[in-house]
Design a protein around this motif. Structure first.
Motif, mmCIF file in Angstrom:
data_model
loop_
_atom_site.group_PDB
_atom_site.id
_atom_site.type_symbol
_atom_site.label_atom_id
_atom_site.label_comp_id
_atom_site.label_asym_id
_atom_site.label_seq_id
_atom_site.Cartn_x
_atom_site.Cartn_y
_atom_site.Cartn_z
ATOM 1 N N ILE A 8 0.923 -0.996 0.216
ATOM 2 C CA ILE A 8 -0.036 -0.362 0.365
ATOM 3 C C ILE A 8 1.342 1.214 0.185
ATOM 4 N N HIS A 9 0.846 2.292 -0.603
ATOM 5 C CA HIS A 9 1.330 3.633 -0.413
ATOM 6 C C HIS A 9 0.240 4.634 0.248
ATOM 7 N N THR A 10 0.277 5.681 0.687
ATOM 8 C CA THR A 10 -1.192 6.615 0.857
ATOM 9 C C THR A 10 -0.372 7.894 1.080
ATOM 10 N N ASP A 11 -1.107 8.899 0.137
ATOM 11 C CA ASP A 11 -1.048 10.522 0.843
ATOM 12 C C ASP A 11 -1.414 10.516 1.292
ATOM 13 N N GLY A 12 -1.959 12.523 1.779
ATOM 14 C CA GLY A 12 -2.289 13.276 2.202
ATOM 15 C C GLY A 12 -1.973 14.109 1.818
ATOM 16 N N ALA A 64 -6.578 -10.723 7.589
ATOM 17 C CA ALA A 64 -5.710 -10.564 7.847
ATOM 18 C C ALA A 64 -4.813 -10.762 7.073
ATOM 19 N N CYS A 65 -4.370 -9.491 6.688
ATOM 20 C CA CYS A 65 -3.711 -10.106 5.436
ATOM 21 C C CYS A 65 -1.411 -9.004 5.871
ATOM 22 N N GLU A 66 -0.066 -9.632 5.337
ATOM 23 C CA GLU A 66 0.839 -9.025 5.711
ATOM 24 C C GLU A 66 1.026 -7.945 4.499
ATOM 25 N N VAL A 67 0.838 -6.210 5.409
ATOM 26 C CA VAL A 67 1.220 -5.292 4.809
ATOM 27 C C VAL A 67 2.584 -4.899 4.770
ATOM 28 N N GLU A 68 2.737 -4.474 3.579
ATOM 29 C CA GLU A 68 3.647 -3.753 3.270
ATOM 30 C C GLU A 68 3.260 -2.121 3.522
ATOM 31 N N LEU A 69 3.268 -0.793 4.120
ATOM 32 C CA LEU A 69 2.547 0.176 3.983
ATOM 33 C C LEU A 69 3.094 1.361 3.874
ATOM 34 N N HIS A 70 3.671 2.349 2.792
ATOM 35 C CA HIS A 70 4.786 3.024 2.356
ATOM 36 C C HIS A 70 3.570 5.222 2.232
ATOM 37 N N THR A 71 4.069 5.380 3.389
ATOM 38 C CA THR A 71 3.893 7.023 3.741
ATOM 39 C C THR A 71 4.897 7.803 3.778
ATOM 40 N N ASP A 72 4.932 9.172 2.963
ATOM 41 C CA ASP A 72 5.486 10.068 3.454
ATOM 42 C C ASP A 72 5.660 10.794 4.049
ATOM 43 N N TRP A 122 8.474 4.610 5.143
ATOM 44 C CA TRP A 122 8.508 6.048 5.245
ATOM 45 C C TRP A 122 9.516 6.619 3.461
ATOM 46 N N VAL A 123 8.648 6.886 2.362
ATOM 47 C CA VAL A 123 8.752 7.307 1.516
ATOM 48 C C VAL A 123 9.332 8.085 0.977
ATOM 49 N N LYS A 124 9.683 9.264 0.180
ATOM 50 C CA LYS A 124 10.183 10.873 0.411
ATOM 51 C C LYS A 124 9.364 11.128 -0.750
ATOM 52 N N GLY A 125 8.328 11.874 -0.304
ATOM 53 C CA GLY A 125 7.130 12.752 -1.015
ATOM 54 C C GLY A 125 7.450 13.360 -2.339
ATOM 55 N N HIS A 126 7.538 13.468 -3.492
ATOM 56 C CA HIS A 126 7.186 13.638 -4.892
ATOM 57 C C HIS A 126 9.073 13.119 -5.314
ATOM 58 N N PRO A 130 6.623 5.988 -8.392
ATOM 59 C CA PRO A 130 5.701 5.539 -8.608
ATOM 60 C C PRO A 130 4.278 5.423 -8.072
ATOM 61 N N ASP A 131 4.274 4.628 -7.119
ATOM 62 C CA ASP A 131 2.826 4.241 -6.305
ATOM 63 C C ASP A 131 2.664 5.416 -6.055
ATOM 64 N N ASN A 132 3.550 6.408 -5.211
ATOM 65 C CA ASN A 132 3.360 7.403 -4.062
ATOM 66 C C ASN A 132 2.618 8.349 -4.703
#
Length: 149
Positions: A8-12, A64-72, A122-126, A130-132
């Motif tokens: 999962i990649h998320t942003d807000g 229930a899942c194994e999740v890799e969650l990426h957020t900036d 954590w992923v650097k925004g911008h 691609p998914d971020n």
């Protein structure tokens, strides 16, 4: 992604902050891709939108899942990986004995995470991830639709 993990990649965000906001999430499982987004026309904050995105993504998973969650958002990543257990022990108060901001969303995120095995990144925004970038576009769409653009 043959290991069966959900990625999962998320942003807000908001424009201005505070102001109307939007959130977006890209959920990948194998070859399946789900794009989620939404927004608030009323005044909200970047932090609330950054929290809403992983909540909505995790809540869409029906087992229930194994999740890799990426957020900036370091706020979201640090909150859920470092601060939340202390807040719960302190009755949802900070170390300075103040109420935790956005407690409703932190409690909801904590509950959503409890159903899954989540590893946070954590992923650097911008920065061209691609998914971020797609999550950012979805958040922008969510805000635009919320305010009727």
């Amino acid at each position: 992604m043959s290991d069966g993990r959900v990625v999962i990649h998320t942003d807000g965000g908001c424009t201005p902050n505070p102001g109307p906001g939007g959130w977006g999430a890209v959920v990948r499982y194998g070859e399946h891709v789900l794009e989620l987004y939404g927004g608030e026309s009323d005044e909200t904050t970047n932090n609330r939108m950054e929290l809403t995105a992983p909540i909505m993504a995790l809540e869409t998973l029906n087992r229930a899942c194994e999740v890799e969650l990426h957020t900036d958002s370091t706020y979201v990543r640090n909150g859920i990986t470092q601060w939340v257990n202390g807040w719960k022990k302190n009755g949802w108060k900070t170390s300075a004995k103040q109420p935790v901001k956005n407690v409703d969303l932190w409690q909801r995120l904590d509950a959503a995470c409890a159903r899954h095995q989540v590893e946070w990144f954590w992923v650097k925004g911008h920065a061209g991830v691609p998914d971020n970038e797609l999550a950012d576009q979805l958040a922008t769409r969510g805000m635009a639709e919320a305010i009727g653009r």
